[in-house]
Motif scaffolding. Structure first.
Motif, mmCIF file in Angstrom:
data_model
loop_
_atom_site.group_PDB
_atom_site.id
_atom_site.type_symbol
_atom_site.label_atom_id
_atom_site.label_comp_id
_atom_site.label_asym_id
_atom_site.label_seq_id
_atom_site.Cartn_x
_atom_site.Cartn_y
_atom_site.Cartn_z
ATOM 1 N N ALA A 1 5.022 -0.578 17.315
ATOM 2 C CA ALA A 1 5.186 -1.468 16.167
ATOM 3 C C ALA A 1 6.654 -1.538 15.771
ATOM 4 C CB ALA A 1 4.361 -0.974 14.992
ATOM 5 N N ALA A 2 7.106 -2.728 15.447
ATOM 6 C CA ALA A 2 8.501 -2.924 15.029
ATOM 7 C C ALA A 2 8.535 -3.512 13.628
ATOM 8 C CB ALA A 2 9.219 -3.840 16.010
ATOM 9 N N PHE A 3 9.471 -3.022 12.841
ATOM 10 C CA PHE A 3 9.667 -3.515 11.480
ATOM 11 C C PHE A 3 11.119 -3.929 11.316
ATOM 12 C CE2 PHE A 3 6.126 -0.609 11.265
ATOM 13 C CZ PHE A 3 5.217 -1.246 10.425
ATOM 14 N N PRO A 4 11.359 -5.096 10.738
ATOM 15 C CA PRO A 4 12.752 -5.511 10.509
ATOM 16 C C PRO A 4 13.398 -4.650 9.432
ATOM 17 C CG PRO A 4 11.229 -7.062 9.486
ATOM 18 C CD PRO A 4 10.388 -6.114 10.281
ATOM 19 N N ALA A 5 14.705 -4.618 9.440
ATOM 20 C CA ALA A 5 15.446 -3.860 8.423
ATOM 21 C C ALA A 5 15.074 -4.379 7.040
ATOM 22 C CB ALA A 5 16.951 -4.002 8.654
ATOM 23 N N GLY A 6 14.865 -3.461 6.114
ATOM 24 C CA GLY A 6 14.481 -3.844 4.762
ATOM 25 C C GLY A 6 13.001 -3.688 4.495
ATOM 26 N N SER A 7 12.194 -3.499 5.548
ATOM 27 C CA SER A 7 10.762 -3.275 5.348
ATOM 28 C C SER A 7 10.550 -1.942 4.650
ATOM 29 C CB SER A 7 10.017 -3.284 6.684
ATOM 30 O OG SER A 7 10.154 -4.528 7.329
ATOM 31 N N LEU A 8 9.557 -1.894 3.775
ATOM 32 C CA LEU A 8 9.306 -0.692 2.997
ATOM 33 C C LEU A 8 8.357 0.218 3.753
ATOM 34 C CD1 LEU A 8 9.775 0.867 0.419
ATOM 35 C CD2 LEU A 8 7.882 -0.394 -0.637
ATOM 36 N N LEU A 9 8.911 1.328 4.275
ATOM 37 C CA LEU A 9 8.126 2.347 4.965
ATOM 38 C C LEU A 9 8.211 3.639 4.165
ATOM 39 C CD1 LEU A 9 9.252 1.681 8.646
ATOM 40 C CD2 LEU A 9 7.062 1.068 7.635
ATOM 41 N N GLU A 10 7.069 4.262 3.961
ATOM 42 C CA GLU A 10 7.021 5.460 3.125
ATOM 43 C C GLU A 10 6.606 6.661 3.959
ATOM 44 O OE1 GLU A 10 4.549 7.166 -0.737
ATOM 45 O OE2 GLU A 10 4.689 5.013 -0.390
ATOM 46 N N LYS A 11 7.331 7.766 3.792
ATOM 47 C CA LYS A 11 6.985 8.996 4.503
ATOM 48 C C LYS A 11 5.672 9.551 3.961
ATOM 49 C CE LYS A 11 11.595 10.470 5.942
ATOM 50 N NZ LYS A 11 12.585 11.550 5.960
ATOM 51 N N GLN A 12 4.791 9.976 4.913
ATOM 52 C CA GLN A 12 3.465 10.459 4.545
ATOM 53 C C GLN A 12 3.249 11.928 4.891
ATOM 54 O OE1 GLN A 12 0.733 8.150 3.242
ATOM 55 N NE2 GLN A 12 2.743 7.403 2.646
ATOM 56 N N GLY A 13 4.249 12.596 5.433
ATOM 57 C CA GLY A 13 4.074 13.954 5.926
ATOM 58 C C GLY A 13 3.695 13.938 7.392
ATOM 59 N N ASP A 14 3.820 15.090 8.065
ATOM 60 C CA ASP A 14 3.542 15.211 9.496
ATOM 61 C C ASP A 14 4.400 14.245 10.314
ATOM 62 O OD1 ASP A 14 1.617 17.170 9.064
ATOM 63 O OD2 ASP A 14 -0.005 15.718 8.885
ATOM 64 N N ASN A 15 5.586 13.901 9.790
ATOM 65 C CA ASN A 15 6.512 13.004 10.499
ATOM 66 C C ASN A 15 5.934 11.598 10.689
ATOM 67 O OD1 ASN A 15 9.123 12.790 11.380
ATOM 68 N ND2 ASN A 15 8.856 14.041 13.213
ATOM 69 N N LEU A 16 5.068 11.177 9.769
ATOM 70 C CA LEU A 16 4.418 9.870 9.842
ATOM 71 C C LEU A 16 4.899 8.980 8.708
ATOM 72 C CD1 LEU A 16 0.738 11.028 10.515
ATOM 73 C CD2 LEU A 16 2.394 10.222 12.212
ATOM 74 N N TYR A 17 4.800 7.667 8.949
ATOM 75 C CA TYR A 17 5.156 6.668 7.943
ATOM 76 C C TYR A 17 3.983 5.713 7.749
ATOM 77 C CZ TYR A 17 9.977 8.107 8.931
ATOM 78 O OH TYR A 17 11.117 8.833 9.111
ATOM 79 N N SER A 18 3.879 5.189 6.543
ATOM 80 C CA SER A 18 2.923 4.120 6.281
ATOM 81 C C SER A 18 3.703 2.875 5.886
ATOM 82 C CB SER A 18 1.945 4.508 5.166
ATOM 83 O OG SER A 18 2.638 4.663 3.930
ATOM 84 N N ALA A 19 3.175 1.722 6.249
ATOM 85 C CA ALA A 19 3.824 0.454 5.913
ATOM 86 C C ALA A 19 3.325 0.006 4.544
ATOM 87 C CB ALA A 19 3.509 -0.590 6.976
ATOM 88 N N GLN A 20 4.244 -0.080 3.577
ATOM 89 C CA GLN A 20 3.874 -0.480 2.229
ATOM 90 C C GLN A 20 3.839 -1.995 2.062
ATOM 91 O OE1 GLN A 20 2.982 2.026 -0.091
ATOM 92 N NE2 GLN A 20 3.067 3.071 1.891
ATOM 93 N N GLU A 21 4.495 -2.693 2.949
ATOM 94 C CA GLU A 21 4.493 -4.155 2.897
ATOM 95 C C GLU A 21 4.871 -4.698 4.265
ATOM 96 O OE1 GLU A 21 9.104 -4.829 1.410
ATOM 97 O OE2 GLU A 21 7.471 -5.050 -0.030
ATOM 98 N N GLY A 22 4.472 -5.928 4.533
ATOM 99 C CA GLY A 22 4.829 -6.571 5.790
ATOM 100 C C GLY A 22 3.895 -6.186 6.922
ATOM 101 N N VAL A 23 3.922 -6.968 7.970
ATOM 102 C CA VAL A 23 3.102 -6.754 9.159
ATOM 103 C C VAL A 23 4.024 -6.405 10.316
ATOM 104 C CG1 VAL A 23 1.456 -7.805 10.756
ATOM 105 C CG2 VAL A 23 1.376 -8.382 8.310
ATOM 106 N N PRO A 24 3.708 -5.360 11.087
ATOM 107 C CA PRO A 24 4.586 -5.008 12.213
ATOM 108 C C PRO A 24 4.648 -6.116 13.245
ATOM 109 C CG PRO A 24 2.528 -3.760 12.281
ATOM 110 C CD PRO A 24 2.575 -4.442 10.953
ATOM 111 N N LEU A 25 5.795 -6.232 13.883
ATOM 112 C CA LEU A 25 6.037 -7.261 14.889
ATOM 113 C C LEU A 25 5.994 -6.641 16.281
ATOM 114 C CD1 LEU A 25 9.133 -8.870 13.112
ATOM 115 C CD2 LEU A 25 6.750 -9.616 12.938
ATOM 116 N N PRO A 26 5.833 -7.465 17.324
ATOM 117 C CA PRO A 26 5.945 -6.931 18.684
ATOM 118 C C PRO A 26 7.326 -6.316 18.877
ATOM 119 C CG PRO A 26 4.985 -9.128 18.701
ATOM 120 C CD PRO A 26 5.475 -8.896 17.304
ATOM 121 N N ALA A 27 7.363 -5.125 19.426
ATOM 122 C CA ALA A 27 8.621 -4.389 19.518
ATOM 123 C C ALA A 27 9.422 -4.798 20.745
ATOM 124 C CB ALA A 27 8.349 -2.897 19.557
#
Length: 261
Positions: free
Chosen positions: A181-207
């Motif tokens: 999954a690819a996210f453009p700069a400025g997308s809001l990604l939040e750390k969730q623990g265990d070195n994981l992120y959740s996407a708070q907004e936007g849809v991932p793009l083809p990487a």
């Protein structure tokens, strides 16, 4: 006087927050795929300071402003956000076929492995994967690594080859392709623990990223730089602490003098 206490106290609070962020960065200097944090602060609105009760001499039709402007007074600062720095970390070869690293090729784009967790889809840059008892490719915590056909299963084979496009070959046969999954700069990604992120907004793009097999991306934390920042935070905290003590001593003296009178 009281305003100075509050201003200095707010300075101590923001330096405490900055110290916590820097300490977390240093604790993860050897964590695979870790992205360092930066504490971002904002200042409270400044106040205009005027001098009161100036004389107003008359003469020639002019008079002096009775409340001339002296300058602006800062009223403190507050933690605004914790910003994640997604700068690419150093790629280190390991020769382990289940170790994977992502090398971003598009400017400003941030790519991640897609992981299935009990809480839903999450994203990570940590490619230190293993195979569980069921033959599935999983993270260190046991979460499934996702491919285009679902969780990647490597049970029916021995030799695993993953090319730069994320295509998974098992004993020479294409079995799946990793979901990157690819996210453009400025997308809001939040750390969730265990070195994981959740996407708070936007849809991932083809990487548009390159997968490197037998390699891991190291943390982008520079230990020397973080130590310098930590010392700076300590010194700033101590300076604010001394100001608070000076205000407290002055207030104590004023109260004692008034009581004596």
């Amino acid at each position: 006087m009281i305003r100075g206490l509050y201003t200095s106290a707010s300075g101590m609070l923001v330096e405490m927050a900055r110290t916590d962020v820097i300490s977390n960065n240093l604790a993860n200097v050897n964590t695979t795929g870790f992205k360092k944090d930066r504490a971002v602060f904002r200042a409270f609105p400044e106040m205009n300071i005027h001098r009161f009760d100036d004389p107003e001499p008359a003469g020639a039709g002019f008079k002096i402003d009775p409340v001339p402007f002296i300058g602006a007074l800062g009223t403190g600062a507050v933690l605004d956000e914790i910003h994640v720095d997604f700068t690419q970390g150093r790629i280190e070869m390991t020769s382990n076929p289940l170790d994977l690293a992502i090398e971003d090729t598009a400017a400003g784009e941030r790519s991640f492995f897609e992981i299935q967790t009990p809480e839903g889809v999450r994203y990570t840059r940590d490619g230190s994967f293993t195979i569980d008892a069921g033959g599935f490719l999983v993270t260190r915590e046991g979460y499934y690594v996702m491919g285009e056909n679902g969780p990647v299963n490597l049970k029916e084979g021995s030799k695993v080859v993953i090319n730069t496009r994320g295509e998974v070959y098992l004993d020479g046969q294409l079995v799946d392709r990793l979901r990157i999954a690819a996210f453009p700069a400025g997308s809001l990604l939040e750390k969730q623990g265990d070195n994981l992120y959740s996407a708070q907004e936007g849809v991932p793009l083809p990487a548009d990223a390159r997968i490197i097999q037998g390699a891991l991306e190291r943390s982008n934390v520079n230990a020397v730089s973080e130590m310098v920042s930590l010392i700076s935070a300590f010194r700033a905290y101590e300076a604010n602490q001394r100001v608070v003590k000076a205000h407290d001593d002055t207030l104590a003296s004023a109260v004692n003098e008034i009581a004596r009178i």
